[in-house]
Design an enzyme around this catalytic site. Sequence first.
Site, PDB file in Angstrom:
ATOM      1  N   ALA A 160       0.835  -1.206   0.000  1.00 32.37           N
ATOM      2  CA  ALA A 160       0.000   0.000   0.000  1.00 32.37           C
ATOM      3  C   ALA A 160       0.873   1.259   0.000  1.00 32.37           C
ATOM      4  O   ALA A 160       0.604   2.222  -0.737  1.00 32.37           O
ATOM      5  CB  ALA A 160      -0.941   0.006   1.194  1.00 32.37           C
ATOM      6  N   TYR A 161       1.922   1.244   0.809  1.00 29.38           N
ATOM      7  CA  TYR A 161       2.841   2.383   0.867  1.00 29.38           C
ATOM      8  C   TYR A 161       3.487   2.624  -0.492  1.00 29.38           C
ATOM      9  O   TYR A 161       3.496   3.754  -1.014  1.00 29.38           O
ATOM     10  CB  TYR A 161       3.903   2.113   1.934  1.00 29.38           C
ATOM     11  CG  TYR A 161       5.058   3.081   1.935  1.00 29.38           C
ATOM     12  CD1 TYR A 161       4.931   4.343   2.493  1.00 29.38           C
ATOM     13  CD2 TYR A 161       6.294   2.718   1.394  1.00 29.38           C
ATOM     14  CE1 TYR A 161       5.991   5.238   2.497  1.00 29.38           C
ATOM     15  CE2 TYR A 161       7.358   3.601   1.398  1.00 29.38           C
ATOM     16  CZ  TYR A 161       7.208   4.858   1.943  1.00 29.38           C
ATOM     17  OH  TYR A 161       8.256   5.736   1.950  1.00 29.38           O
ATOM     18  N   ALA A 162       4.036   1.575  -1.084  1.00 29.58           N
ATOM     19  CA  ALA A 162       4.733   1.720  -2.357  1.00 29.58           C
ATOM     20  C   ALA A 162       3.779   2.129  -3.476  1.00 29.58           C
ATOM     21  O   ALA A 162       4.143   2.907  -4.364  1.00 29.58           O
ATOM     22  CB  ALA A 162       5.454   0.421  -2.714  1.00 29.58           C
ATOM     23  N   LYS A 165       3.238   5.764  -3.275  1.00 25.55           N
ATOM     24  CA  LYS A 165       4.416   6.473  -3.773  1.00 25.55           C
ATOM     25  C   LYS A 165       4.512   6.377  -5.302  1.00 25.55           C
ATOM     26  O   LYS A 165       4.969   7.331  -5.956  1.00 25.55           O
ATOM     27  CB  LYS A 165       5.683   5.910  -3.125  1.00 25.55           C
ATOM     28  CG  LYS A 165       5.825   6.244  -1.655  1.00 25.55           C
ATOM     29  CD  LYS A 165       5.926   7.731  -1.409  1.00 25.55           C
ATOM     30  CE  LYS A 165       6.441   8.054  -0.017  1.00 25.55           C
ATOM     31  NZ  LYS A 165       6.437   9.515   0.253  1.00 25.55           N
TER      32      LYS A 165
END
Length: 256
Positions: A160-162, A165
């Site tokens: 989810a973070y990547a 980004k």
Amino acid sequence: MTSHPASTITLVTGASRGLGRSTVLAVAREGGDVVLTYRSQADEAQSVVADIVALGRKAVALQLDTGAVSTFPAFVERLRVALRDTWQRERFDHLVNNAGHGDVAPIAATTEQQFDRLVDVHFKGVFFLTQALLPLLDDGGRIVNLSTGLTRFAYPGYAAYAAAKAAVETLTVYMAKEFGARGITVNAVAPGAIETDFGGGAVRDDAEINRHLANLTALGRVGLPDDIGPMIASLLGDANRWVTAQRIEVSGGQAI
């Protein structure tokens, strides 16, 4: 009378610690003034302000949750006051969208709340804070959006973070296209593994993780905040005026 009439003013979000702190100190060492934001660490933020003042530059710390879009209009007004009171100026020169957090979970276990917070801070917040600040950003200015090496190489737990980004990297290109007529450059900086408190400080504090990542990195160690901050500061300078719409990885050659 305006002090430091030739100085630039750089706004860096999430600058009370880690990469943001390194960035604002690098900016100050190169002769720039700073507006830094913090979410909850007011004492740490004021300590950074004191460090910048000790370098002979001006700095102001303002509270901001970059994941709370509804608070942005009030933040813009507080920024207007700070620019006017501290610099007798209406505009600033550089925006570094750095604020962020890590929330590690495999896809199968990621909650909607975790997902929403990551997207709100790392993508939605970057989009709408930049939008809100555009009237105050000077023509010929600079925007740097923080991304991550995890958009190129994958480690379980960061989906989810990547993905958020990766959205920022695409947004960076569109910003460069749309803001180019004003002479504003926009680039994304993608750090590799860095020794900070990001993600609970795992890279910094877990010797086994640190060693594993160092072995995957061409330069033989994981990064430090001061490997990143001065690089971001250099992107803000005139020497990089022709660099825009780029994803610049700063990872020491991780996973190559």
